[in-house]
Design a protein around this motif. Structure first.
Motif, mmCIF file in Angstrom:
data_model
loop_
_atom_site.group_PDB
_atom_site.id
_atom_site.type_symbol
_atom_site.label_atom_id
_atom_site.label_comp_id
_atom_site.label_asym_id
_atom_site.label_seq_id
_atom_site.Cartn_x
_atom_site.Cartn_y
_atom_site.Cartn_z
ATOM 1 N N ILE A 43 0.829 -1.215 0.000
ATOM 2 C CA ILE A 43 0.000 0.000 0.000
ATOM 3 C C ILE A 43 0.861 1.262 0.000
ATOM 4 O O ILE A 43 0.330 2.369 -0.178
ATOM 5 N N ALA A 44 2.179 1.129 0.177
ATOM 6 C CA ALA A 44 3.046 2.309 0.132
ATOM 7 C C ALA A 44 2.976 3.004 -1.218
ATOM 8 O O ALA A 44 3.253 4.207 -1.311
ATOM 9 N N GLU A 45 2.606 2.292 -2.283
ATOM 10 C CA GLU A 45 2.470 2.953 -3.580
ATOM 11 C C GLU A 45 1.261 3.894 -3.599
ATOM 12 O O GLU A 45 1.149 4.736 -4.481
ATOM 13 N N LEU A 46 0.382 3.776 -2.615
ATOM 14 C CA LEU A 46 -0.791 4.643 -2.524
ATOM 15 C C LEU A 46 -0.519 5.896 -1.703
ATOM 16 O O LEU A 46 -1.005 6.973 -2.043
ATOM 17 N N GLY A 47 0.227 5.746 -0.607
ATOM 18 C CA GLY A 47 0.435 6.891 0.279
ATOM 19 C C GLY A 47 1.777 6.920 0.968
ATOM 20 O O GLY A 47 1.911 7.562 2.016
ATOM 21 N N GLY A 48 2.774 6.248 0.422
ATOM 22 C CA GLY A 48 4.109 6.294 0.986
ATOM 23 C C GLY A 48 4.211 5.586 2.330
ATOM 24 O O GLY A 48 3.322 4.849 2.753
ATOM 25 N N THR A 49 5.330 5.823 3.008
ATOM 26 C CA THR A 49 5.561 5.164 4.288
ATOM 27 C C THR A 49 4.607 5.657 5.369
ATOM 28 O O THR A 49 4.371 4.956 6.352
ATOM 29 N N LEU A 50 4.041 6.849 5.202
ATOM 30 C CA LEU A 50 3.083 7.350 6.194
ATOM 31 C C LEU A 50 1.854 6.456 6.287
ATOM 32 O O LEU A 50 1.290 6.287 7.368
ATOM 33 N N ILE A 51 1.439 5.889 5.170
ATOM 34 C CA ILE A 51 0.254 5.034 5.210
ATOM 35 C C ILE A 51 0.562 3.717 5.923
ATOM 36 O O ILE A 51 -0.329 3.100 6.531
ATOM 37 N N LEU A 52 1.846 3.300 5.899
ATOM 38 C CA LEU A 52 2.242 2.122 6.672
ATOM 39 C C LEU A 52 2.185 2.435 8.169
ATOM 40 O O LEU A 52 1.736 1.607 8.968
ATOM 41 N N SER A 53 2.635 3.620 8.554
ATOM 42 C CA SER A 53 2.550 4.028 9.955
ATOM 43 C C SER A 53 1.098 4.110 10.401
ATOM 44 O O SER A 53 0.754 3.729 11.524
ATOM 45 N N GLY A 83 -2.105 -6.181 -1.271
ATOM 46 C CA GLY A 83 -0.696 -6.507 -1.439
ATOM 47 C C GLY A 83 -0.472 -7.767 -2.252
ATOM 48 O O GLY A 83 0.398 -7.807 -3.137
ATOM 49 N N TYR A 84 -1.224 -8.810 -1.968
ATOM 50 C CA TYR A 84 -1.065 -10.063 -2.721
ATOM 51 C C TYR A 84 -1.383 -9.850 -4.200
ATOM 52 O O TYR A 84 -0.678 -10.358 -5.083
ATOM 53 N N VAL A 85 -2.434 -9.102 -4.483
ATOM 54 C CA VAL A 85 -2.800 -8.838 -5.877
ATOM 55 C C VAL A 85 -1.698 -8.052 -6.582
ATOM 56 O O VAL A 85 -1.294 -8.364 -7.711
ATOM 57 N N ARG A 86 -1.180 -7.018 -5.906
ATOM 58 C CA ARG A 86 -0.166 -6.179 -6.531
ATOM 59 C C ARG A 86 1.164 -6.910 -6.689
ATOM 60 O O ARG A 86 1.894 -6.684 -7.659
ATOM 61 N N LEU A 87 1.514 -7.785 -5.754
ATOM 62 C CA LEU A 87 2.748 -8.559 -5.890
ATOM 63 C C LEU A 87 2.742 -9.363 -7.185
ATOM 64 O O LEU A 87 3.725 -9.386 -7.938
ATOM 65 N N VAL A 88 1.621 -10.019 -7.442
ATOM 66 C CA VAL A 88 1.510 -10.833 -8.663
ATOM 67 C C VAL A 88 1.591 -9.950 -9.895
ATOM 68 O O VAL A 88 2.303 -10.253 -10.871
ATOM 69 N N LEU A 111 11.597 -0.303 -16.162
ATOM 70 C CA LEU A 111 10.154 -0.171 -15.945
ATOM 71 C C LEU A 111 9.652 1.226 -16.294
ATOM 72 O O LEU A 111 10.405 2.201 -16.289
ATOM 73 N N GLN A 112 8.363 1.309 -16.566
ATOM 74 C CA GLN A 112 7.712 2.567 -16.889
ATOM 75 C C GLN A 112 6.450 2.712 -16.039
ATOM 76 O O GLN A 112 6.096 1.831 -15.272
ATOM 77 N N GLY A 113 5.775 3.848 -16.230
ATOM 78 C CA GLY A 113 4.532 4.077 -15.512
ATOM 79 C C GLY A 113 4.744 4.877 -14.242
ATOM 80 O O GLY A 113 5.864 5.227 -13.871
ATOM 81 N N THR A 114 3.631 5.166 -13.560
ATOM 82 C CA THR A 114 3.681 5.958 -12.345
ATOM 83 C C THR A 114 2.793 5.324 -11.288
ATOM 84 O O THR A 114 2.149 4.307 -11.523
ATOM 85 N N THR A 115 2.773 5.913 -10.111
ATOM 86 C CA THR A 115 1.981 5.400 -8.988
ATOM 87 C C THR A 115 1.189 6.549 -8.370
ATOM 88 O O THR A 115 1.537 7.723 -8.558
ATOM 89 N N PRO A 116 0.147 6.236 -7.600
ATOM 90 C CA PRO A 116 -0.557 7.306 -6.882
ATOM 91 C C PRO A 116 0.375 8.110 -5.981
ATOM 92 O O PRO A 116 0.227 9.330 -5.874
ATOM 93 N N TYR A 117 1.348 7.435 -5.358
ATOM 94 C CA TYR A 117 2.257 8.183 -4.490
ATOM 95 C C TYR A 117 3.098 9.178 -5.286
ATOM 96 O O TYR A 117 3.304 10.315 -4.854
ATOM 97 N N GLN A 118 3.574 8.765 -6.450
ATOM 98 C CA GLN A 118 4.367 9.685 -7.268
ATOM 99 C C GLN A 118 3.551 10.914 -7.634
ATOM 100 O O GLN A 118 4.066 12.041 -7.658
#
Length: 506
Positions: free
Chosen positions: A149-159, A201-206, A463-470
């Motif tokens: 989920i860090a790709e959604l909101g960075g390390t703050l969302i993990l905290s 996380g499981y979905v995104r890992l795959v 790799l290419q593309g972007t993420t919500p966090y970017q």
């Protein structure tokens, strides 16, 4: 002293859960003793209880500070120990501010801890200045499905995730102890947060691993000479000769590009007009990204440069975020004699450009030393500078300053979070460890351990593309601050209304 027992317990549980000791399940309970100690505390008392917890946390997790002060500042052990205590207190005050905010808001909103703790923790981690940046949620890095989920909101969302669970457990414990109704909402929020994060996380890992397999690849090598800072000064050729030998070995194994560590080339500074890199890589016909010192007049930069497979020097990146007491001394521009007291500290100039380094048709977002633990700088370097975002991330580091403590592992895991935030591989070359390939899910695929000389080789997907966090950055921090500001404005409005009611009629 009895009042400090629970904050002390929280501090111990916190540093045991964090990177280094790595007992990550403790991350979901480490705040519970502190929350219990704050039940009847005033905001002022909460400030000191939380600050004590933070002090204990850093005492256990940052023992390497003493070694840094002895090496960097040439400080005797008693002075280094005093500096260690001061730094632990200053950095630990973050949890004091967090506790103050939590109690202040709790008195005004009566929200459960499952809501209050993530708001207070995320807001303070976002806003509190630290010399050595760290985030509570990094403790979860060993659990890859949870941290995607860090790709959604960075390390703050993990905290925030960690805080929701801690808060819900405290709410349940308090309800059980005092016979209150079960906090169904808080427990459901905690359960949904955990299950939702794990499922995502499981979905995104795959998915991410599928994208990696399909992407074009470049054979890239990492060279680690195992030559520390003191040896670099005493024998400048030790690092260069070792790196040249390792570069030749990697080239023989098929490497197209080799990454050297921070200031790996240290026999002379590079100046404007230098274009011939044959003496740098020793005539090996392979491209490299190397660390070196650049000089232009009186300005000196800690830099990374591209040397192509024809030994031509190309793009460079100059370090932007300089390390206090190592690459500059606060106040040194006004009191130059400070540099005489710290002979290994150098007054460096700050870099200005965040553009990636280019080699062939590929772009590499490059950062030096502890810039890799600063999400804001990495995000600016990963931005589109007109040619598209970088295809991979490169970090050149020298962690030999930090001794034999947990710093190297902590640094690596803090840096690995950048791979998730931007879905790029991180290619990390260090002088004495830990050099590593980190894939786009934050998994460390290869590493060269501490105090070892060695090389690593991998087929790295471009790799290419972007993420919500970017795109959105540290939005959880802004949301948390907005909620606190809203509570403060509402409190101010109530105070005005209360004052108006007390005014005598005319």
């Amino acid at each position: 002293m009895r009042r400090l027992l629970l904050p002390t317990l929280s501090g111990v549980l916190y540093f045991l859960s964090w990177i280094g000791f790595g007992v990550w399940p403790l991350a979901f309970v480490c705040f519970v003793p502190l929350l219990w100690s704050l039940r009847d505390a005033t905001p002022r008392r909460a400030l000191w209880l939380g600050a004590w917890m933070g002090f204990v946390t850093h005492l256990g997790g940052y023992t390497w500070i003493m070694h840094v002060l002895q090496v960097f500042a040439n400080a005797p052990l008693p002075l280094a120990f005093a500096g260690y205590l001061v730094l632990c207190a200053v950095q630990g005050l973050l949890f004091g501010v967090m506790s103050y905010v939590l109690v202040w808001m709790g008195r005004r909103t009566h929200w459960p801890a499952a809501a209050l703790l993530p708001i207070a923790l995320v807001a303070t981690e976002f806003g509190y200045p630290l010399l050595f940046q760290s985030y509570t949620g990094i403790a979860l890095m060993p659990v890859l499905p949870l941290v995607q989920i860090a790709e959604l909101g960075g390390t703050l969302i993990l905290s925030a995730l960690q805080a929701v669970v801690n808060g819900a457990l405290f709410d349940a414990l308090e309800a059980w102890r005092f016979g209150k109704p079960a906090p169904v909402g808080a427990m459901m929020a905690s359960l949904i947060s955990l299950l939702g994060s794990a499922t995502y996380g499981y979905v995104r890992l795959v998915r991410v691993e599928h994208v990696e397999r399909a992407a074009p690849k470049v054979s890239i090598g990492l060279a680690q000479p195992n030559v520390g800072e003191l040896e670099l000064h005493e024998n400048p050729l030790a690092s260069v000769r070792t790196l040249q030998d390792e570069t030749a070995e990697l080239h023989a194994r098929g490497a197209e590009l080799v990454i050297w560590p921070e200031v790996g080339f240290n026999t002379r500074p590079l100046r404007p007009g230098d274009t011939d890199g044959r003496t740098i890589i020793g005539g090996v016909p392979v491209a490299a990204i190397i660390g070196a010192i650049r000089v232009d007049g009186r300005k000196v930069w800690n830099s990374a440069l591209v040397v192509d497979d024809r030994a031509r020097i190309g793009d460079h990146y100059d370090k932007i975020q300089l390390l206090a007491f190592g690459e500059y001394i606060p106040g040194g521009e006004w009191f130059p004699e400070l540099y005489e007291w710290s002979p290994l500290s150098s007054p460096l100039a700050r870099g200005q450009s965040t553009a990636p380094l280019r080699w062939r048709s590929w772009r590499f977002a490059t950062f030096i030393c502890y810039e890799d633990i600063l999400p804001g700088i990495v995000r600016s370097i990963m931005a589109d500078h007109g040619e598209g975002r970088a295809h991979a991330m490169v970090n050149l580091t020298n962690d030999s300053w930090y001794g034999a403590g947990h710093e190297q592992e902590q640094h690596l895991m803090l840096a690995a979070a950048r791979s998730i935030e931007h879905r790029r591989w991180l290619l990390r070359a260090t002088s004495t460890g830990i050099s590593a390939f980190v894939n786009a899910t934050g998994r460390v695929l290869q590493r060269i351990g501490r105090n070892q000389r060695g090389v690593a080789l991998a087929e790295v997907p471009m790799l290419q593309g972007t993420t919500p966090y970017q795109l959105l950055g540290d939005w959880p921090g802004w949301v948390a601050l907005a909620i606190i500001a809203g509570a403060a404005l509402r409190e101010a409005a109530r105070a005005r209304e209360h004052g108006a009611e007390k005014m005598p009629a005319r």
